[in-house]
Design a protein around this motif. Structure first.
Motif, PDB file in Angstrom:
ATOM      1  N   GLY A  75      57.089   9.027  -2.798  1.00  0.00           N
ATOM      2  CA  GLY A  75      58.357   9.817  -3.427  1.00  0.00           C
ATOM      3  C   GLY A  75      59.570   9.551  -2.257  1.00  0.00           C
ATOM      4  O   GLY A  75      59.292   9.045  -1.116  1.00  0.00           O
ATOM      5  N   ASP A  76      60.783   9.799  -2.846  1.00  0.00           N
ATOM      6  CA  ASP A  76      61.938   9.652  -1.877  1.00  0.00           C
ATOM      7  C   ASP A  76      61.934  10.825  -0.768  1.00  0.00           C
ATOM      8  O   ASP A  76      61.978  11.995  -1.178  1.00  0.00           O
ATOM      9  N   ARG A  77      61.632  10.634   0.450  1.00  0.00           N
ATOM     10  CA  ARG A  77      61.560  11.187   1.749  1.00  0.00           C
ATOM     11  C   ARG A  77      62.577  12.196   1.738  1.00  0.00           C
ATOM     12  O   ARG A  77      62.470  13.406   1.955  1.00  0.00           O
ATOM     13  N   ALA A  79      64.855  13.058  -0.500  1.00  0.00           N
ATOM     14  CA  ALA A  79      64.857  14.105  -1.568  1.00  0.00           C
ATOM     15  C   ALA A  79      63.770  15.266  -1.201  1.00  0.00           C
ATOM     16  O   ALA A  79      63.829  16.591  -1.769  1.00  0.00           O
ATOM     17  N   VAL A  80      62.441  14.876  -1.027  1.00  0.00           N
ATOM     18  CA  VAL A  80      61.270  15.936  -0.620  1.00  0.00           C
ATOM     19  C   VAL A  80      61.807  16.718   0.612  1.00  0.00           C
ATOM     20  O   VAL A  80      61.857  17.927   0.361  1.00  0.00           O
ATOM     21  N   ALA A  81      62.586  16.205   1.540  1.00  0.00           N
ATOM     22  CA  ALA A  81      62.876  17.003   2.862  1.00  0.00           C
ATOM     23  C   ALA A  81      64.217  17.968   2.302  1.00  0.00           C
ATOM     24  O   ALA A  81      64.155  19.176   2.676  1.00  0.00           O
ATOM     25  N   TYR A  83      64.581  19.144  -0.677  1.00  0.00           N
ATOM     26  CA  TYR A  83      63.684  20.192  -1.648  1.00  0.00           C
ATOM     27  C   TYR A  83      63.222  21.383  -0.623  1.00  0.00           C
ATOM     28  O   TYR A  83      63.166  22.622  -1.022  1.00  0.00           O
ATOM     29  N   ARG A  84      62.676  20.851   0.396  1.00  0.00           N
ATOM     30  CA  ARG A  84      61.869  21.752   1.387  1.00  0.00           C
ATOM     31  C   ARG A  84      62.879  22.769   2.003  1.00  0.00           C
ATOM     32  O   ARG A  84      62.487  24.015   2.096  1.00  0.00           O
ATOM     33  N   GLU A 101      55.729  17.462   6.325  1.00  0.00           N
ATOM     34  CA  GLU A 101      55.224  16.190   5.801  1.00  0.00           C
ATOM     35  C   GLU A 101      54.400  16.125   4.591  1.00  0.00           C
ATOM     36  O   GLU A 101      53.460  17.220   4.728  1.00  0.00           O
ATOM     37  N   ILE A 102      54.586  15.631   3.367  1.00  0.00           N
ATOM     38  CA  ILE A 102      53.459  15.651   2.372  1.00  0.00           C
ATOM     39  C   ILE A 102      53.097  14.125   2.147  1.00  0.00           C
ATOM     40  O   ILE A 102      53.783  13.439   1.994  1.00  0.00           O
TER      41      ILE A 102
END
Length: 252
Positions: A75-77, A79-81, A83-84, A101-102
């Motif tokens: 996924g878009d790192r 975007a994940v960051a 969201y976190r 990190e996921i």
């Protein structure tokens, strides 16, 4: 072992519903009624999938299917960051440490394919994407019929190109989710009864209609629109053999 989905005694397939609803008992019940039952291997380990396959074989001597979730690219790192960071205040409030990190989640894809090649099943279907042409050819070589889930004519072309034997055409009426081939894709809005002929224009493969089909009239309409069979999920959730939770059953 090959199964033709356009030659079922009763043209009804029990939808593979991940998360518990699709039990070996439900597969066997659909088979007893003359249809084709399906296990949901998504969100299971390869060992968990094999355990359920063994239970199905004890419960029915008719063909059955196994559905796999196709792993997508990372996924878009960013975007994940982001969201976190949105979750962080709530996490701190409850004393939860969020991972920085996921890693990629491939849903045990390689191990599942290896298990299905070593111990083949009659039918395998794919959701959220397609196998590679090489992976599809390997399963074809062991006699497994393969079904690709599609939501647009373009996805139907791609599925035929990698060697699918049939297509599950999922309309926007679907109760759970749309099986687009990429997470970022915007699902089409063409109603199922219009999507079926649109897909038929680009392929001669047998089509399975899915999405919002819950009674005889809806099934008959889908068959008239060009489907060789229909796939029912929500309609089976309150059956005795379903693994749906009491709360889910009550809500339905």
């Amino acid at each position: 072992m090959a199964v033709r989905l356009d030659e079922l005694v009763v043209p009804v397939i029990g939808a593979p519903m991940a998360g518990g609803p699709s039990t070996p008992e439900l597969v066997a019940a659909v088979n007893r009624a003359g249809g084709l039952g399906f296990l949901a291997a998504g969100m299971k380990t390869a060992a968990g999938m094999s355990e359920q396959i063994a239970a199905v074989r004890k419960a029915t001597d008719r063909p059955y299917g196994v559905n796999l979730f196709v792993p997508g690219p990372p996924g878009d790192r960013a975007a994940v960051a982001a969201y976190r960071e949105r979750l962080r205040p709530e996490a701190e409030r409850w004393g939860v440490t969020l991972p920085e990190e996921i890693g990629p989640d491939r849903d045990d894809w390689e191990a599942k394919l290896a298990a299905l090649l070593a111990d083949p099943v009659p039918v395998v279907s794919y959701t959220f994407g397609l196998p590679t042409a090489e992976e599809a050819a390997a399963l074809r070589a062991v006699g497994t019929t393969q079904v690709g889930t599609v939501t647009t004519p373009e996805e139907a072309r791609a599925a035929e190109a990698v060697g699918m034997d049939a297509l599950c055409v999922q309309g926007p009426e679907a109760g759970g989710h749309r099986g687009t081939h990429r997470v970022a894709d915007e699902p089409g809005e063409l109603p199922l009864l219009e999507l079926l002929p649109a897909v038929r224009e680009v392929t001669a493969l047998p089509l399975v209609a899915a999405g919002g089909l819950g009674d005889g009239a809806a099934v008959a309409a889908a068959l008239r629109a060009g489907a060789a069979a229909v796939q029912l999920g929500t309609a089976l959730l309150r059956s005795d053999e379903s693994g749906a939770s009491p709360a889910h059953r009550a809500a339905l």
